[in-house]
Design a protein around this motif. Structure first.
Motif, PDB file in Angstrom:
ATOM      1  N   GLU A 144       5.697   7.872  -1.917  1.00 19.23           N
ATOM      2  CA  GLU A 144       5.916   6.431  -1.966  1.00 19.23           C
ATOM      3  C   GLU A 144       6.059   5.848  -0.573  1.00 19.23           C
ATOM      4  N   HIS A 145       6.769   6.562   0.306  1.00 20.26           N
ATOM      5  CA  HIS A 145       6.970   6.048   1.665  1.00 20.26           C
ATOM      6  C   HIS A 145       7.347   7.211   2.570  1.00 20.26           C
ATOM      7  N   PRO A 146       6.789   7.289   3.770  1.00 18.44           N
ATOM      8  CA  PRO A 146       7.108   8.414   4.664  1.00 18.44           C
ATOM      9  C   PRO A 146       8.551   8.430   5.149  1.00 18.44           C
ATOM     10  N   SER A 147       9.289   7.361   4.932  1.00 20.42           N
ATOM     11  CA  SER A 147      10.696   7.352   5.339  1.00 20.42           C
ATOM     12  C   SER A 147      11.528   8.372   4.576  1.00 20.42           C
TER      13      SER A 147
ATOM     14  N   ARG B  42       4.255  16.143   1.186  1.00 20.66           N
ATOM     15  CA  ARG B  42       3.346  16.257   0.042  1.00 20.66           C
ATOM     16  C   ARG B  42       2.846  14.856  -0.259  1.00 20.66           C
ATOM     17  N   LEU B  43       1.552  14.626  -0.037  1.00 20.19           N
ATOM     18  CA  LEU B  43       1.011  13.278  -0.098  1.00 20.19           C
ATOM     19  C   LEU B  43       0.887  12.751  -1.522  1.00 20.19           C
TER      20      LEU B  43
ATOM     21  N   GLY C 296       6.409   3.775   9.208  1.00 22.94           N
ATOM     22  CA  GLY C 296       6.479   2.955   8.006  1.00 22.94           C
ATOM     23  C   GLY C 296       5.578   1.740   8.084  1.00 22.94           C
ATOM     24  N   ASP C 297       5.520   1.116   9.259  1.00 22.52           N
ATOM     25  CA  ASP C 297       4.631  -0.043   9.435  1.00 22.52           C
ATOM     26  C   ASP C 297       3.174   0.366   9.292  1.00 22.52           C
TER      27      ASP C 297
ATOM     28  N   PRO D 168      -4.253   9.284  -1.619  1.00 22.95           N
ATOM     29  CA  PRO D 168      -3.182   9.361  -0.622  1.00 22.95           C
ATOM     30  C   PRO D 168      -3.595  10.013   0.685  1.00 22.95           C
ATOM     31  N   VAL D 169      -4.549  10.948   0.637  1.00 24.58           N
ATOM     32  CA  VAL D 169      -4.977  11.608   1.873  1.00 24.58           C
ATOM     33  C   VAL D 169      -5.645  10.606   2.804  1.00 24.58           C
TER      34      VAL D 169
END
Length: 285
Positions: free
Chosen positions: A195-198, A190-191, A226-227, A240-241
């Motif tokens: 905060e971070h895809p991790s 959910r975008l 993450g990078d 965010p999209v």
């Protein structure tokens, strides 16, 4: 696991929430194993303490067939090992039939007791098997056998979607398998407010969750993701999209998506918060 003609597996923890599996349902609705099948049988293995996710799956797949103007009708079979859960789901089905729920009274849904042996009616082979939040409670050493048994139950062009998600369905990941073996790995986030895809590290499939350590492919994948997310921060003011699309494009340019068909990993999927890579890019060493 047990065998010898008996129900194979153990009961899931039973956590069930409305709309929890919407992200994986969208994936199944778009998958060729479902879309190219006439009168497909889809199995929801280990649906939990309530049959609601089975009804939701049937509703979403039926809607996809209607929009695509395809012939034939989807049928969804919910399987659970715990007989009390099966009885509870059958009671829910009676309420659906009586028009007491938001679901269609003619929903093509059935429930039965079963596990990894997938006891489909008349020995029919499913087009798709969804096994979500099932293997999470098993040992990693048991995953390969479970996958092999499920794969043996599929149609020749069928698919298994096996993975996990958080309680609200905002963070999901899954492996898609063909009868020959694992094909791809997908994360779906959910975008909004991401905060971070991790965050997906806590919801990796059992085959990967203990492999998120240096030297393993999935760790390298999440590090690169993450990078790329950090590199795309200048796009944050656009939403965010847009930041996620830029992140995935960077992953694509780095070769992570090489070999994936556009239908499974194109911009339309990225807008949903998805990223799909070949299984070989994250498979345990």
């Amino acid at each position: 696991m047990t065998g010898g003609g008996k129900t194979i597996g153990v009961a899931t923890r039973g956590t069930t929430n409305t709309n929890r599996l919407r992200r994986v349902d969208r994936w199944i609705a778009a998958h060729p194993a479902f879309r190219r099948s006439s009168h497909p049988l889809v199995v929801d293995l280990g649906y939990g303490a309530s049959g609601v996710t089975v009804f939701e799956l049937e509703h979403r797949l039926r809607r996809q067939q209607r929009h695509a103007h395809t012939s034939g009708h989807v049928r969804v079979l919910g399987l659970e090992i715990d007989p009390e859960r099966v009885a509870r789901a059958l009671a829910q089905l009676r309420r659906v039939r009586d028009g007491e729920t938001p679901f269609s009274p003619d929903a093509r849904v059935t429930f039965a007791r079963g596990g990894f042996e997938v006891p489909a009616p008349n020995g029919e082979r499913p087009a798709v098997i969804r096994a979500f939040n099932v293997l999470r409670q098993y040992d990693e050493s048991e995953v390969a056998d479970a996958w092999q048994l499920l794969r043996s139950r599929l149609r020749p062009d069928g698919a298994i979607v096996e993975g996990t998600c958080d309680e609200l369905g905002r963070v999901s990941s899954w492996v898609t398998l063909s009868p020959e073996g694992p094909v791809s790995f997908t994360i779906s986030l959910r975008l909004r407010e991401l905060e971070h895809p991790s965050v997906v590290a806590e919801r990796l499939p059992k085959a990967l969750i203990h492999r998120n350590v240096p030297g393993e492919r999935v760790h390298q994948f999440l590090t690169s993701l993450g990078d790329a997310w950090a590199y795309s921060v200048p796009l944050s003011p656009y939403g965010p999209v847009q930041r996620w699309i830029a992140t995935v494009e960077r992953m694509r340019d780095a070769g992570w998506l090489d070999g994936m068909p556009r239908t499974a990993s194109g911009r339309a999927r990225w807008r949903l918060g998805e990223l799909t890579v070949p299984w070989s890019r994250v498979a345990p060493r």
